[in-house]
Design an enzyme around this catalytic site. Sequence first.
Site, PDB file in Angstrom:
ATOM      1  N   LYS A  35      -9.657  -1.916  12.846  1.00 21.01           N
ATOM      2  CA  LYS A  35      -8.075  -2.034  13.973  1.00 21.01           C
ATOM      3  C   LYS A  35      -8.105  -2.849  15.301  1.00 21.01           C
ATOM      4  CE  LYS A  35      -6.539   0.621  10.561  1.00 21.01           C
ATOM      5  NZ  LYS A  35      -5.391  -0.493   9.570  1.00 21.01           N
ATOM      6  N   ASP A  80       1.847  -1.778  -4.377  1.00 23.37           N
ATOM      7  CA  ASP A  80       0.110  -1.530  -4.382  1.00 23.37           C
ATOM      8  C   ASP A  80      -1.489  -2.671  -5.425  1.00 23.37           C
ATOM      9  OD1 ASP A  80      -1.864   0.437  -3.462  1.00 23.37           O
ATOM     10  OD2 ASP A  80      -0.088   1.894  -3.339  1.00 23.37           O
ATOM     11  N   ILE A  81      -2.189  -2.581  -5.032  1.00 23.33           N
ATOM     12  CA  ILE A  81      -2.798  -3.186  -5.989  1.00 23.33           C
ATOM     13  C   ILE A  81      -2.815  -2.621  -7.317  1.00 23.33           C
ATOM     14  CG2 ILE A  81      -4.759  -0.964  -5.722  1.00 23.33           C
ATOM     15  CD1 ILE A  81      -6.378  -4.198  -4.910  1.00 23.33           C
ATOM     16  N   GLY A 138       0.807  -1.316  -0.185  1.00 24.24           N
ATOM     17  CA  GLY A 138       0.154   0.088   0.028  1.00 24.24           C
ATOM     18  C   GLY A 138       0.715   1.036  -0.092  1.00 24.24           C
ATOM     19  N   TYR A 164     -14.242   0.459  10.211  1.00 28.06           N
ATOM     20  CA  TYR A 164     -12.743   0.817  10.618  1.00 28.06           C
ATOM     21  C   TYR A 164     -12.614   0.719  11.291  1.00 28.06           C
ATOM     22  CZ  TYR A 164      -8.590   3.500   9.922  1.00 28.06           C
ATOM     23  OH  TYR A 164      -6.831   4.100  10.001  1.00 28.06           O
ATOM     24  N   ASP A 223      -1.991  -7.450  -4.738  1.00 30.89           N
ATOM     25  CA  ASP A 223      -3.013  -6.845  -3.719  1.00 30.89           C
ATOM     26  C   ASP A 223      -3.192  -8.264  -2.164  1.00 30.89           C
ATOM     27  OD1 ASP A 223      -5.806  -7.448  -2.764  1.00 30.89           O
ATOM     28  OD2 ASP A 223      -7.214  -8.420  -4.241  1.00 30.89           O
TER      29      ASP A 223
HETATM   30  N1  SER Z   1      -7.749   9.039   9.574  1.00 28.00           N
HETATM   31  C1  SER Z   1      -8.265   7.885   9.652  1.00 28.00           C
HETATM   32  C2  SER Z   1      -9.605   8.421   8.966  1.00 28.00           C
HETATM   33  O1  SER Z   1     -10.174   9.965   9.295  1.00 28.00           O
HETATM   34  C3  SER Z   1      -8.329   7.875  11.015  1.00 28.00           C
HETATM   35  O2  SER Z   1      -6.888   6.677  11.653  1.00 28.00           O
HETATM   36  O3  SER Z   1     -10.743   7.020   8.809  1.00 28.00           O
END
Ligand code: SER
Length: 320
Positions: free
Chosen positions: A147, A35-36, A9, A143, A53
């Site tokens: 994480k 990168d992809i 990435g 997201y 990928d």
């Molecule tokens: N910068 C990221 C976001 O806004 C937060 O880790 O998703």
Amino acid sequence: MASKILIIGAGGQIGSELTAALRAKHGVSNVITSDINDQNQEMVQSGPFEVVDAKDYDAIKACIDKYDIDTVYLMAALLSARGEKYPEKAWNLNTESLFHVLNLAKAGVIKQIFWPSSIAVFGPSTPKTNTPQHTVCEPTTVYGITKQVGERWCQYYHDQYGVDVRSIRYPGIISHKTMPGGGTTDYAVEIYHKAITERAYTSFLSEDTMLPMMFMDDAIKATIQIMEAPAASIKERSSYNLAALSFNPKDIYESIKKHIPDFKISYAPDFRQSIADSWPSSIDDSVAREDWAWQHDYDLEATTEEMLKHLSLKYGVEVV
Ligand code: SER
């Protein structure tokens, strides 16, 4: 033997600047970018590059074997705002890619991993100011969930299999080279571009939305520093809180206005407002400062000066 590094990435906001910093340190041929796709021709031309990928174990493994890689920086991810639009895609990319590199380290194919976590691991039930290293983590975004679960796996692979994985919970990162994509903190980059090109910006977060942020040079410094620290000093094997500054759209507007007096701002909060509202406004990173001597260099004024200096050159527009 020199360390051989793979950045997965590498074309993204952080990856592109990490590539330059690591190449300056280790030499171009020792830092392989991937990168992809190969759309970023500047990256493709600048040194060894492979299309990989991050969800494809075999592609990662082939690249590692080809270049005899020992260290992987896994920078590929779908961020918070985009993740809400494509939940399954975010889950698949963010978790599968991490599993692949963790398993490669478990098998002894690579020796060290950097994997970024985020302030998105926190949620509405987390203490909002000076959020401690160890606290409630009940993220409400896809997201954030990826994480948080990733942090648990990092800790698990370290404890069970001795995997040397190191991680930072990045705040919003402000930079002028590569645009961020799909994040909630992206406004803090867009605002500088619009200040220069249009002298006006409409913020998708309300004026008092305070979030933790950091200038890119500090983020890169922290990333390299945590990877170079002696293993014994890395006591958190989930991820470290990391902080530099906290501000809201009104603060950043005022800091830009000092240089561009006719700059105007308006506010039109959208779906990203509720994501921002679920995150801390400031972070306590004393554990990182204690364990591996982290220190930031840039405050808001210094960040604004750097951003305006570089972007005015890029756009060929003079700023007072
Ligand atoms: N910068 C990221 C976001 O806004 C937060 O880790 O998703």
